[in-house]
Each structure stands twice: as structure tokens, then as C-alpha cells.
Design a protein around this motif. Structure first.
Motif, mmCIF file in Angstrom:
data_model
loop_
_atom_site.group_PDB
_atom_site.id
_atom_site.type_symbol
_atom_site.label_atom_id
_atom_site.label_comp_id
_atom_site.label_asym_id
_atom_site.label_seq_id
_atom_site.Cartn_x
_atom_site.Cartn_y
_atom_site.Cartn_z
ATOM 1 N N ARG A 151 -2.197 79.510 -29.472
ATOM 2 C CA ARG A 151 -2.299 78.385 -28.530
ATOM 3 C C ARG A 151 -3.445 77.468 -28.953
ATOM 4 O O ARG A 151 -4.545 77.946 -29.252
ATOM 5 C CB ARG A 151 -2.556 78.870 -27.101
ATOM 6 C CG ARG A 151 -1.351 79.564 -26.459
ATOM 7 C CD ARG A 151 -1.311 81.047 -26.745
ATOM 8 N NE ARG A 151 -2.447 81.750 -26.147
ATOM 9 C CZ ARG A 151 -2.900 82.917 -26.569
ATOM 10 N NH1 ARG A 151 -2.346 83.530 -27.605
ATOM 11 N NH2 ARG A 151 -3.928 83.491 -25.955
ATOM 12 N N LYS A 168 0.834 84.024 -35.072
ATOM 13 C CA LYS A 168 2.112 83.790 -34.395
ATOM 14 C C LYS A 168 1.863 83.687 -32.894
ATOM 15 O O LYS A 168 1.088 84.452 -32.331
ATOM 16 C CB LYS A 168 3.063 84.939 -34.699
ATOM 17 C CG LYS A 168 4.483 84.708 -34.201
ATOM 18 C CD LYS A 168 5.468 84.745 -35.333
ATOM 19 C CE LYS A 168 6.892 84.619 -34.800
ATOM 20 N NZ LYS A 168 7.810 84.137 -35.830
ATOM 21 N N TYR A 169 2.497 82.744 -32.261
ATOM 22 C CA TYR A 169 2.376 82.460 -30.819
ATOM 23 C C TYR A 169 0.972 81.991 -30.419
ATOM 24 O O TYR A 169 0.562 82.137 -29.274
ATOM 25 C CB TYR A 169 2.760 83.670 -29.954
ATOM 26 C CG TYR A 169 4.079 84.298 -30.333
ATOM 27 C CD1 TYR A 169 5.256 83.554 -30.303
ATOM 28 C CD2 TYR A 169 4.144 85.635 -30.748
ATOM 29 C CE1 TYR A 169 6.464 84.124 -30.666
ATOM 30 C CE2 TYR A 169 5.357 86.218 -31.111
ATOM 31 C CZ TYR A 169 6.514 85.457 -31.075
ATOM 32 O OH TYR A 169 7.708 86.020 -31.438
ATOM 33 N N ARG A 182 1.848 76.841 -29.610
ATOM 34 C CA ARG A 182 1.823 75.947 -28.452
ATOM 35 C C ARG A 182 0.562 75.085 -28.548
ATOM 36 O O ARG A 182 -0.546 75.602 -28.583
ATOM 37 C CB ARG A 182 1.818 76.747 -27.148
ATOM 38 C CG ARG A 182 1.711 75.859 -25.907
ATOM 39 C CD ARG A 182 1.870 76.669 -24.646
ATOM 40 N NE ARG A 182 3.216 77.216 -24.537
ATOM 41 C CZ ARG A 182 3.616 78.020 -23.549
ATOM 42 N NH1 ARG A 182 2.761 78.374 -22.618
ATOM 43 N NH2 ARG A 182 4.854 78.471 -23.507
ATOM 44 N N LYS A 217 5.343 79.511 -36.799
ATOM 45 C CA LYS A 217 4.434 80.393 -36.064
ATOM 46 C C LYS A 217 4.651 80.311 -34.554
ATOM 47 O O LYS A 217 3.970 80.987 -33.784
ATOM 48 C CB LYS A 217 2.976 80.055 -36.407
ATOM 49 C CG LYS A 217 2.649 80.312 -37.869
ATOM 50 C CD LYS A 217 1.168 80.147 -38.148
ATOM 51 C CE LYS A 217 0.867 80.452 -39.603
ATOM 52 N NZ LYS A 217 -0.582 80.443 -39.888
ATOM 53 N N GLU A 218 5.592 79.470 -34.151
ATOM 54 C CA GLU A 218 5.923 79.299 -32.728
ATOM 55 C C GLU A 218 4.670 79.037 -31.888
ATOM 56 O O GLU A 218 4.389 79.705 -30.894
ATOM 57 C CB GLU A 218 6.700 80.511 -32.206
ATOM 58 C CG GLU A 218 8.023 80.707 -32.927
ATOM 59 C CD GLU A 218 8.854 81.825 -32.344
ATOM 60 O OE1 GLU A 218 9.255 81.704 -31.171
ATOM 61 O OE2 GLU A 218 9.093 82.817 -33.070
ATOM 62 N N ILE A 237 6.547 75.354 -35.989
ATOM 63 C CA ILE A 237 7.860 76.011 -35.855
ATOM 64 C C ILE A 237 7.792 77.469 -36.295
ATOM 65 O O ILE A 237 8.160 78.385 -35.549
ATOM 66 C CB ILE A 237 8.923 75.257 -36.678
ATOM 67 C CG1 ILE A 237 9.171 73.865 -36.080
ATOM 68 C CG2 ILE A 237 10.230 76.051 -36.722
ATOM 69 C CD1 ILE A 237 9.938 72.935 -36.999
#
Length: 329
Positions: A236, A233-234, A267, A264-265, A262
């Protein structure tokens, strides 16, 4: 009068580059004008970016793009003394004339014992790509887990070592058992041969059951499609390259990234190292210090002879190199 040898792009690449796509020519250089200097290439770089950039930026008949370490052999420019070494972006040439504006003098603190060719690799653009990609795009933090593919290449091998310096667990993959052994030798916590594992999905899970905080992607394609499902999660993702796709004559049909992005949000950010041109001195100073201290180890794949530039370039695209691929004139 000096006669330079140059390699030109005879024919745009269709699929995988061939030696017949290049042509070796000779060019007579004029006498120097005021504030000009004559340079002789000592080492030349071959890099993956040359494949897509040649398609985008070059016309047939142009001199192949690329970077070299060159020696000043004659100078009418007071800023450059004869015998000095510079990094230049002057393409595949043995000799060239410059007004000095786009030359980067090798650092005065460069140790005599250190090969100057490293200015094309670990202490050059590939090293800076690893440095800024990890620090500015991935924004890695101590204790995180970093995944890097093409990990035994010029960029990937530096990514892994910088992540270790930064206190991270590092997982790398490469395309041969020798390369995997090299990754473990330079400090990667886990490494595997993506060509021999029965399942890439299982190999990624086994190397880090909890997933990955950062993914430094040099490959794209199927690997990236599978790896994205192993992000925490989150997480990069730094998109540095897509070497699995550069030689495709028909575009790949990839999977869709939106669902894991989406839930795992995540970037995901593409980048080109020239974004940080104003900070290159900072990066080069740090990389040189780590190399001198032995914290970052370097390996070069050296091809002898300017006449072998196309062969070195094609071999690099096939993954024949361990570490940075260079040509010694």
C-alpha cells in the motif's frame, strides 16, 4: 486601535519562491463587535502545502495562507477568555479578529511543560497527517516494513515513530547525514542519505531486501518511481506530498507505474488530512499521549521574528529544517 503586520503574496511563484515574491504590509484592525475576539499570533507554521495551494487558491495581493498558535488578547465572545491559546488558520498575520467559529482551543490537558508550538507540528496537522495516513491509507499491521521519505520532516518523523509504536520495521531517507543520525536516534531501523548514495535502487534493496509493505510518500518524482519497484505483493502506498515537484516550472516526465502496480497488485492512494476532520480529536488525543509518554519525540526548527516568514518558508522548501519548521513571533 491595533495595527497588524501581514505578509501578502506580491507575485505568484515562478519556479522556486523568492523573498521578492512577498510584501510586508500593515493593516489597522477595527474595534471588536459583539461575539468577536482579538488574537495575537505567537507561533506561525511554514509547510510544503503552501507552495501548491498558493498557486491553486490565492490571488496576487492575498495574505499568505497558513496556521498559527495565537493568544486571545481581547474578547467579546464568552467561549474564549483572555489569555487562552488557540490554533487558527488565519494566514501570515501578527494580529487578527475572529468570530470564534474556526478556532480550535488548545486542549485543557495540554501540559505546561510542553511547547505550545507543537500544536502546529507533532500534535497538530502534520502529526494527524502521519496518523491517518498510516492507519487509514497504509493500514499498517504489526510485523510489516514501512518506507518513508522526507523522513526527518514534520510529517515523516512522526510517520516513522508511529510505525514503530505499531510494531513495524521502519526505513527512512533524508537529505543530510545529520538528519540520518536523527532518524536513528528516534528509532528508525534503517536510514540513509539519498543525496550521497551511489544508487537509490541499491540503497532501498539493502535497507530491506524483502521489500516494503507500506510506502508513505512525501516526495514523489524519481524517488517514488524507483521505490514502487521495491514494494511487496499487495503493498500500500500513501501519497501525501510531492515536494520534489512543487517548484518545477516544467513538469517532470515520470516513469510509468502500471506494470509494477498490476503484477504486485498494489494499492496507491492520495489523501488530504481534512478527510478525517470529524476524527481530529481522536488523533490529537493519541498524539499528545504518546508525546507526554516519550514514545514520540519532537524536534522543531525555530526561526525568530515575523519579518523572517518568507526566509523560513524558502528554507523549509530547501530542506534546511530538521523536524517541524515554525516561526516565533
Amino acid at each position: 486601535m491595533v495595527t497588524a503586520k501581514v505578509w501578502v503574496l506580491k507575485k505568484h511563484f515562478e519556479g522556486f519562491p523568492k523573498t521578492s515574491d512577498f510584501e510586508l504590509k500593515k493593516i489597522d484592525l477595527p474595534n471588536l463587535k459583539d461575539r468577536e475576539l482579538l488574537l495575537e499570533s505567537v507561533f506561525l507554521s511554514v509547510d510544503p502545502y503552501m507552495r501548491p495551494y498558493s498557486q491553486r487558491d490565492m490571488k496576487e495581493g492575498d495574505i499568505m495562507i497558513g496556521t498559527q498558535v495565537a493568544r486571545v488578547v481581547e474578547s467579546k465572545n464568552p467561549a474564549f477568555t483572555v489569555g487562552a491559546f488557540v490554533v487558527a488558520r488565519s494566514g501570515w498575520r501578527t494580529h487578527f479578529i475572529s468570530d470564534g467559529k474556526n478556532l480550535q482551543l488548545l486542549s485543557s490537558s495540554w501540559p505546561e511543560s510542553l511547547p505550545k508550538s507543537l500544536a502546529l507540528g507533532t500534535v497538530g496537522m502534520p502529526g494527524l497527517t502521519a496518523y491517518f495516513g498510516l492507519l487509514e491509507v497504509c493500514k499498517m499491521k504489526p510485523g510489516e516494513t514501512v518506507l518513508v521519505n522526507a523522513a526527518a520532516g514534520a510529517v515523516g518523523s512522526v510517520v516513522g515513530q508511529l510505525a514503530k509504536i505499531g510494531g513495524c520495521k521502519v526505513v527512512g531517507c533524508a537529505g543530510s547525514d545529520d538528519k540520518v543520525a536523527y532518524l536513528k536516534k528516534i528509532g528508525f531501523d534503517e536510514a540513509f542519505n539519498y543525496k550521497t548514495v551511489t544508487s537509490l535502487d541499491e540503497a532501498l534493496h539493502k535497507a530491506s531486501p524483502d521489500g516494503y509493505d507500506c510506502f508513505f510518500d512525501n516526495v514523489g518524482g524519481e524517488f517514488a518511481s524507483i521505490a514502487i519497484n521495491h514494494m511487496k505483493k499487495y503493498g500500500r502506498i500513501a501519497v501525501c506530498g510531492a515536494i520534489s515537484q512543487y517548484n518545477d516550472s516544467v513538469p517532470q516526465k515520470g516513469s510509468y507505474v502500471q506494470v509494477p502496480m498490476i503484477f504486485k497488485e498494489l494499492r496507491m492512494e492520495g489523501f488530504i488530512v481534512t478527510r478525517w476532520n470529524n476524527r481530529w480529536d481522536e488523533g490529537l488525543k493519541a498524539l499528545l499521549k504518546w508525546v507526554v509518554e516519550g514514545k514520540v519525540k519532537c524536534h522543531e526548527h525555530v526561526t525568530e521574528g515575523f519579518e523572517n516568514m518568507p526566509m523560513a518558508f524558502i528554507g523549509m522548501l530547501k530542506g534546511e529544517n530538521l523536524g517541524k519548521a515554525i516561526v516565533k513571533v
